[in-house]
Design an enzyme around this catalytic site. Structure first.
Site, PDB file in Angstrom:
ATOM      1  CD  GLN A 169      -2.975   1.130   2.250  1.00 20.69           C
ATOM      2  OE1 GLN A 169      -3.714   1.510   2.717  1.00 20.69           O
ATOM      3  NE2 GLN A 169      -3.086  -0.083   2.821  1.00 20.69           N
ATOM      4  CB  SER A 210      -6.617   4.114  11.139  1.00 26.64           C
ATOM      5  OG  SER A 210      -7.362   3.250  10.812  1.00 26.64           O
ATOM      6  CD  GLU A 211      -3.564  -0.824   6.313  1.00 23.63           C
ATOM      7  OE1 GLU A 211      -2.820  -1.331   6.619  1.00 23.63           O
ATOM      8  OE2 GLU A 211      -4.087  -1.164   5.593  1.00 23.63           O
ATOM      9  CG  ASN A 212      -8.635   3.746   6.944  1.00 20.26           C
ATOM     10  OD1 ASN A 212      -7.821   3.060   8.219  1.00 20.26           O
ATOM     11  ND2 ASN A 212      -9.497   3.828   6.798  1.00 20.26           N
ATOM     12  CB  SER A 216      -1.544   7.092   5.984  1.00 23.43           C
ATOM     13  OG  SER A 216      -1.719   5.674   6.959  1.00 23.43           O
TER      14      SER A 216
END
Lengths: 220, 216
Positions: free
Chosen positions: A99, B50-52, B90
């Site tokens: 990601q 939170s990675e998002n 992030s």
């Protein structure tokens, strides 16, 4: 310049074989009505760049389910079983990207960089076929830029110049993708006049946004 | 706070909680790791990332906001003092060493600190999501997992067999039986969970390990 666009006009912006980026994390921050417009436009063989393939009925998931995608570049496909099924059946090419690396590749594509050096993936299958570069004794992978012909964004609010404000965790990949596509289309919940958004509050400057679609189809 | 720990997951989460210090920025993987905050003492407040795209992840309270989810896509909340950002930022936090501790599950861990937890070829290929960045960038990587796989095989190996998530990244393993530290010399058994014997751990661990002299 009038950036406001109707659903009918949205559907004319897609062609078969296009590379499309879409914001969103498991559907949150994905412009659902723009995805629906793509489905209705019957566009095929697209290369899709997104964090994940969401769920079968939300986010970019319906594009997979309806077989509009020939290749997907994403970090996670586990919540949409149809992606894995098509991949195993050889019907869909899937490139899995960590990601953080996906974010950096989109950034590189949008900011004129030839790539980024990341330690992520060294010693794993992710390094296969990639150039490894040692900097001060530490190994990095050269990860190349990603760009798209069209980026589909979701924002909470826009002014008519295209200045955007995102809401909560729906921001995710949207600001990055605004830099990395030839045509940037945003779906917004609210549209206001130029000057109604304080310049300090702008998260994506309007110069990056080509078309604004107001959710529900209303233009003002 | 801690009353009776009735199942292996609670035993693991309670032990991991002892590794966290007041003020730590912590990223928790999906599943078992999300139970860890339930076992923190009242004077230890950690900041969850939170990675998002935010810090200050909190439990769901009140109305659901469809724009506010955790890294598992579940509705959640943001605590006072929290902040939202984009995915690039992030992962700058994550990769750049600004996250003190990441706690995540594992399928296999080996004596070199290698971790496999993202795919089983031919069976499960969900994608790595943010896991590879987390294990690469977090200052401390704790694997919180049950000691053995469902088929009874050891998950603590001399060498991983599954595709790796990260090479030489694991600092510590916490299972319902024991706590291991990964060192240059391989695994060091640091603790036995309550009521567990050294023989049991030897029997159920495939990898060789050094026993901390304090346990002998």
């Amino acid at each position: 310049m009038n950036k406001m666009i109707s659903m009918e006009e949205v559907s004319t912006l897609f062609t078969d074989g296009m590379t499309i980026m879409a914001g969103g994390f498991m559907g949150v921050g994905t412009p659902q009505e723009l995805v629906s417009a793509m489905l209705e436009a019957n566009v095929r063989d697209i290369t899709l760049i997104a964090n994940d393939t969401a769920f079968t009925e939300t986010g970019v998931g319906p594009l997979i389910v309806n077989r509009r995608v020939k290749k997907v570049i994403a970090s996670h496909i586990g919540t949409n079983p149809e992606t894995g099924r098509q991949m195993i059946a050889g019907e869909l090419e899937v490139e899995l990207v960590p990601q953080g690396t996906l974010a950096e590749r989109v950034r590189a594509g949008g900011s004129g960089l030839g790539g980024v050096l990341t330690p992520t993936g060294v010693g794993t299958v992710v390094e296969e076929g990639k150039e490894k570069i040692t900097v001060d004794g530490r190994e990095f992978l050269l990860e190349k830029p990603l760009r798209a012909e069209v980026a589909l964004l979701k924002a909470y609010k826009a002014d008519k110049a295209g200045n955007l404000i995102y809401h909560r965790s729906a921001r995710n990949f949207n600001p990055l993708m605004a830099l990395a596509a030839d045509t940037v289309i945003v779906q917004v919940e609210q549209i206001v006049e130029i000057g109604d958004i304080d310049p300090d509050e702008v998260m994506t400057p309007g110069i990056l946004v080509d078309k604004i679609f107001v959710q529900g189809g209303c233009q003002s | 706070m801690i009353s009776t720990l009735i199942n292996p997951k609670q035993i693991i989460a309670a032990r991991v909680a002892k590794e966290l210090s007041d003020g730590d920025v912590v990223n928790l993987g999906i599943g078992l790791p999300t139970m860890v905050p339930n076992f923190l003492p009242e004077d230890v407040n950690v900041i969850l990332q939170s990675e998002n795209g935010y810090i200050g992840l909190g439990p769901l309270e009140g109305d659901i906001d469809p724009d506010l989810v955790n890294a598992g896509g579940q509705p959640s909340s943001i605590l006072p003092g929290g902040a939202f950002f984009d995915s690039l930022f992030s992962f700058e936090l994550i990769r750049g060493g600004h996250v003190d501790v990441t706690v995540l599950g594992g399928l296999e861990v080996d004596a070199k600190g290698n971790l496999a937890n993202w795919m089983v070829p031919g069976k499960m290929v969900p994608g790595m999501g943010g896991a590879m960045d987390l294990v690469t960038g977090a200052k401390k990587v704790i694997v919180a997992m049950e000691h053995m796989a469902k088929n009874g095989s050891s998950k603590i190996l001399q060498q991983c067999r599954l595709p790796l998530t990260g090479k030489g990244v694991v600092d510590m393993i916490v299972t319902e039986l024991a706590v291991f530290r990964v060192t240059e010399a391989g695994f060091v058994l640091e603790e036995l969970q309550e009521g567990v014997s050294l023989e049991t751990v030897r029997e159920k661990t495939e990898a060789a390990f050094i026993v901390n002299p304090a346990l002998a």
